[in-house]
Design an enzyme around this catalytic site. Structure first.
Site, PDB file in Angstrom:
ATOM      1  N   ASN A 210       0.556  -1.330   0.336  1.00 19.44           N
ATOM      2  CA  ASN A 210      -0.139  -0.228  -0.229  1.00 19.44           C
ATOM      3  C   ASN A 210       0.772   1.426   0.089  1.00 19.44           C
ATOM      4  O   ASN A 210       2.000   1.083   0.279  1.00 19.44           O
ATOM      5  CB  ASN A 210      -0.677  -0.390   0.955  1.00 19.44           C
ATOM      6  CG  ASN A 210      -0.338  -0.124   2.677  1.00 19.44           C
ATOM      7  OD1 ASN A 210       0.543   0.865   2.802  1.00 19.44           O
ATOM      8  ND2 ASN A 210       0.032  -1.111   3.303  1.00 19.44           N
ATOM      9  N   LYS A 289      10.197 -16.169 -10.740  1.00 17.44           N
ATOM     10  CA  LYS A 289       9.299 -14.882 -11.343  1.00 17.44           C
ATOM     11  C   LYS A 289       8.100 -15.996 -12.139  1.00 17.44           C
ATOM     12  O   LYS A 289       8.657 -16.956 -13.239  1.00 17.44           O
ATOM     13  CB  LYS A 289      10.459 -14.269 -12.559  1.00 17.44           C
ATOM     14  CG  LYS A 289       9.389 -13.078 -13.350  1.00 17.44           C
ATOM     15  CD  LYS A 289       9.641 -12.392 -13.725  1.00 17.44           C
ATOM     16  CE  LYS A 289       8.967 -11.421 -14.822  1.00 17.44           C
ATOM     17  NZ  LYS A 289       9.837 -10.560 -15.382  1.00 17.44           N
ATOM     18  N   ILE A 308      -2.216  -8.262  14.222  1.00 14.05           N
ATOM     19  CA  ILE A 308      -1.126  -7.699  15.094  1.00 14.05           C
ATOM     20  C   ILE A 308      -1.608  -7.123  16.463  1.00 14.05           C
ATOM     21  O   ILE A 308      -1.246  -7.228  17.495  1.00 14.05           O
ATOM     22  CB  ILE A 308      -0.074  -6.500  14.624  1.00 14.05           C
ATOM     23  CG1 ILE A 308       0.726  -7.660  13.624  1.00 14.05           C
ATOM     24  CG2 ILE A 308       1.710  -6.832  15.453  1.00 14.05           C
ATOM     25  CD1 ILE A 308       1.339  -6.749  12.387  1.00 14.05           C
TER      26      ILE A 308
HETATM   27  O1  PMT Z   1       2.473   6.014   6.244  1.00 11.00           O
HETATM   28  P1  PMT Z   1       1.510   6.911   6.088  1.00 11.00           P
HETATM   29  O2  PMT Z   1       1.867   7.376   4.235  1.00 11.00           O
HETATM   30  O3  PMT Z   1       2.525   8.665   7.016  1.00 11.00           O
HETATM   31  O4  PMT Z   1       0.074   7.739   6.150  1.00 11.00           O
HETATM   32  C1  PMT Z   1      -0.166   7.596   7.749  1.00 11.00           C
HETATM   33  C2  PMT Z   1      -1.298   5.484   7.398  1.00 11.00           C
HETATM   34  C3  PMT Z   1      -2.742   5.849   6.868  1.00 11.00           C
HETATM   35  C4  PMT Z   1      -0.140   4.533   7.205  1.00 11.00           C
HETATM   36  C5  PMT Z   1      -2.001   5.779   9.114  1.00 11.00           C
HETATM   37  O5  PMT Z   1      -2.087   6.925   9.737  1.00 11.00           O
HETATM   38  C6  PMT Z   1      -2.920   4.926   9.519  1.00 11.00           C
HETATM   39  O6  PMT Z   1      -3.940   5.052   9.256  1.00 11.00           O
HETATM   40  N1  PMT Z   1      -2.512   3.738   9.919  1.00 11.00           N
HETATM   41  C7  PMT Z   1      -2.804   2.048   9.711  1.00 11.00           C
HETATM   42  C8  PMT Z   1      -3.362   2.269   8.294  1.00 11.00           C
HETATM   43  C9  PMT Z   1      -4.030   0.208   8.406  1.00 11.00           C
HETATM   44  O7  PMT Z   1      -3.989  -0.696   9.029  1.00 11.00           O
HETATM   45  O8  PMT Z   1      -5.308   0.770   9.153  1.00 11.00           O
HETATM   46  P2  PMT Z   1      -6.751  -1.006   9.301  1.00 11.00           P
HETATM   47  O9  PMT Z   1      -7.884  -0.079   9.578  1.00 11.00           O
HETATM   48  O10 PMT Z   1      -6.468  -1.784   8.188  1.00 11.00           O
HETATM   49  O11 PMT Z   1      -5.941  -0.807  10.577  1.00 11.00           O
HETATM   50  C10 PMT Z   1      -6.253  -1.500  11.827  1.00 11.00           C
HETATM   51  C11 PMT Z   1      -5.442  -0.944  12.983  1.00 11.00           C
HETATM   52  O12 PMT Z   1      -4.426  -2.470  12.821  1.00 11.00           O
HETATM   53  C12 PMT Z   1      -3.695  -0.237  12.760  1.00 11.00           C
HETATM   54  O13 PMT Z   1      -3.151   0.676  13.690  1.00 11.00           O
HETATM   55  C13 PMT Z   1      -2.953  -1.829  11.863  1.00 11.00           C
HETATM   56  O14 PMT Z   1      -1.649  -1.074  12.446  1.00 11.00           O
HETATM   57  C14 PMT Z   1      -3.039  -2.741  12.587  1.00 11.00           C
HETATM   58  N2  PMT Z   1      -3.063  -3.816  12.031  1.00 11.00           N
HETATM   59  C15 PMT Z   1      -3.882  -3.924  10.419  1.00 11.00           C
HETATM   60  C16 PMT Z   1      -3.659  -5.457  10.336  1.00 11.00           C
HETATM   61  C17 PMT Z   1      -3.101  -6.746  10.356  1.00 11.00           C
HETATM   62  N3  PMT Z   1      -2.710  -7.255  10.120  1.00 11.00           N
HETATM   63  N4  PMT Z   1      -2.870  -6.141  11.950  1.00 11.00           N
HETATM   64  C18 PMT Z   1      -2.857  -5.032  12.764  1.00 11.00           C
HETATM   65  O15 PMT Z   1      -2.457  -4.857  13.358  1.00 11.00           O
END
Ligand code: PMT
Length: 403
Positions: A210, A289, A308
């Protein structure tokens, strides 16, 4: 507040308000701070170095090459010695040099080299302060965490009335105290921050990822470092400049991020997860590949990656503060509320990444904090300013701390 044991490096640039910087030195000395002064050549036209030398009880540095007999410290030593750098008055010229990273005299060289927080007190004509170039430079500096005090509105030395008057010495010293106080608020606190994107490979050369640049997570790591925290930064793939002064752990896939975060989380006082891990990975990864099959659709099966934040939430110990982010493009609050509960977070920073000026790969963000206490919408602001808001919330929740 006593400033005993603190060293403030004061840069004085060429403006009529330079005379007010004399009182800044006097007030800082009365509060016990050691003050080192660097004057630009232009500043010496307004106030003599002798005035500052007498009050600071230390030689004043005026130029990299001139006055070597009084220059007993190299600019790098000055940069390292300072707990805080202040530029008062700060002309449009020094703001432009700082924004560009120019280093052509003693002051700009020192400020480029320092790792200390920087406070500037601008003073200039209203037209210069409101010029597009200055506005852009201020924005760049704020984005990097440079703090501003003033300028105030009022009658200016040039005869104009408007914004551009340097703040009074009392206010500048109060701003200095606030920053030095903040630099202690997370002393000894262990903070983990995650930042950036993960990559899920389908073959050795292609992957799912992403747009995360790391800017948001890095801003939090920097702000926590500047408050004295012991920061562990776990970063995936990023394009932004990685901060200094933090323990860095580099990961690639969501599984790597999971392994690193869950291994270290138990010893952390606060865990702030700004990374954007991939939610899915390829069930099978090719060792070679994948070749193009002409005219044939290519089908993959994706499987969920481990969550996580949810794993850290399950192991949450009393007093530990857990913060997550929610990156949404619709139903922001509703979706974020669900994540707040399912991941056992103290609060979640919800950002609608479809809004201009918010989310991925920009210097600003617009967020709403959600917690058991309710909703707290934050304005459009630099990621650094949002990071400070997040850390205020974290500090408030840490046992024995008060933001
Ligand atoms: O890095 P930048 O370009 O500055 O952009 C910032 C950002 C948009 C990445 C940041 O502001 C942000 O929103 N980060 C969270 C992105 C995300 O994965 O959001 P989510 O809604 O999909 O996940 C929710 C939470 O669970 C997040 O804290 C994420 O780190 C966590 N997560 C997600 C997937 C996963 N498999 N395990 C997780 O722990």
């Amino acid at each position: 507040m006593s400033l005993r044991g603190k060293t403030v490096l004061l840069g004085v640039t060429g403006g009529i308000a330079a005379y007010k910087a004399v009182e800044v030195v006097s007030r800082l000395r009365k509060q016990g701070a050691a003050v080192r002064v660097i004057m630009t050549k232009n500043a010496t036209e307004f106030v003599t170095p002798l005035t500052f030398e007498t009050l600071a009880n230390h030689p004043v540095v005026t130029d990299t090459f001139a006055r070597p007999e009084t220059w007993d410290v190299a600019h790098i030593s000055l940069a390292k010695e300072a707990d805080l750098c202040v530029v008062a008055p700060a002309t449009a010229n020094i703001l432009a040099k700082l924004a560009m990273g120019l280093a052509d005299d003693m002051l700009s060289t020192t400020l480029l080299a320092t790792k200390a927080p920087l406070l500037v007190a601008p003073a200039m004509n209203t037209g210069m302060w409101t010029a597009e170039a200055t506005k852009r430079n201020v924005e760049i500096l704020r984005g990097r965490g440079v703090r501003f005090v003033g300028p105030e509105g009022g009658f200016l030395a040039c005869g104009d009335t408007g914004a551009g008057r340097m703040s009074e010495p009392k206010e500048i010293v109060e701003a200095i105290e606030a920053i030095l106080h903040a630099s202690e608020t997370l002393r000894g606190v262990k903070v983990m921050v995650t930042a950036g994107a993960t990559r899920e490979h389908m073959d050795p050369v292609r992957f799912l990822t992403n747009e995360s640049s790391g800017k948001m997570g890095f801003a939090i790591a920097e702000a926590a470092r500047d408050r004295g925290a012991d920061v562990t930064l776990i970063k995936g793939w990023t394009t932004a400049h990685v901060p200094d002064g933090v323990k860095l752990v580099e990961v690639s896939s969501t599984q790597d991020l999971y392994d690193a975060v869950t291994a270290l989380a138990p010893e952390m006082d606060a865990v702030i997860q700004a990374a954007a891990p991939a939610d899915y990975r390829f069930r099978e990864t090719s060792g070679q590949k994948i070749k193009k099959q002409k005219g044939e659709p290519l089908t993959f099966t994706l499987e969920e990656t481990p969550d996580i934040a949810a794993a850290v939430g399950r192991g949450k110990r009393p007093g530990q503060v857990l913060v997550g982010f929610a990156a949404e493009t619709e139903h922001l609050i509703e979706h974020a509320q669900k994540k707040l509960a399912s991941k056992n977070l103290d609060f979640i920073v919800a950002n609608d990444v479809s809004q201009p000026g918010a989310g991925f790969n920009v210097d600003t963000n617009i967020a709403t904090f959600l917690s058991a206490e309710g909703e707290n919408p934050r304005p459009l602001q630099s990621k650094r300013a949002l990071a400070e808001d997040i850390l205020d919330e974290v500090t408030r929740r840490l046992p024995g701390k008060d933001a």
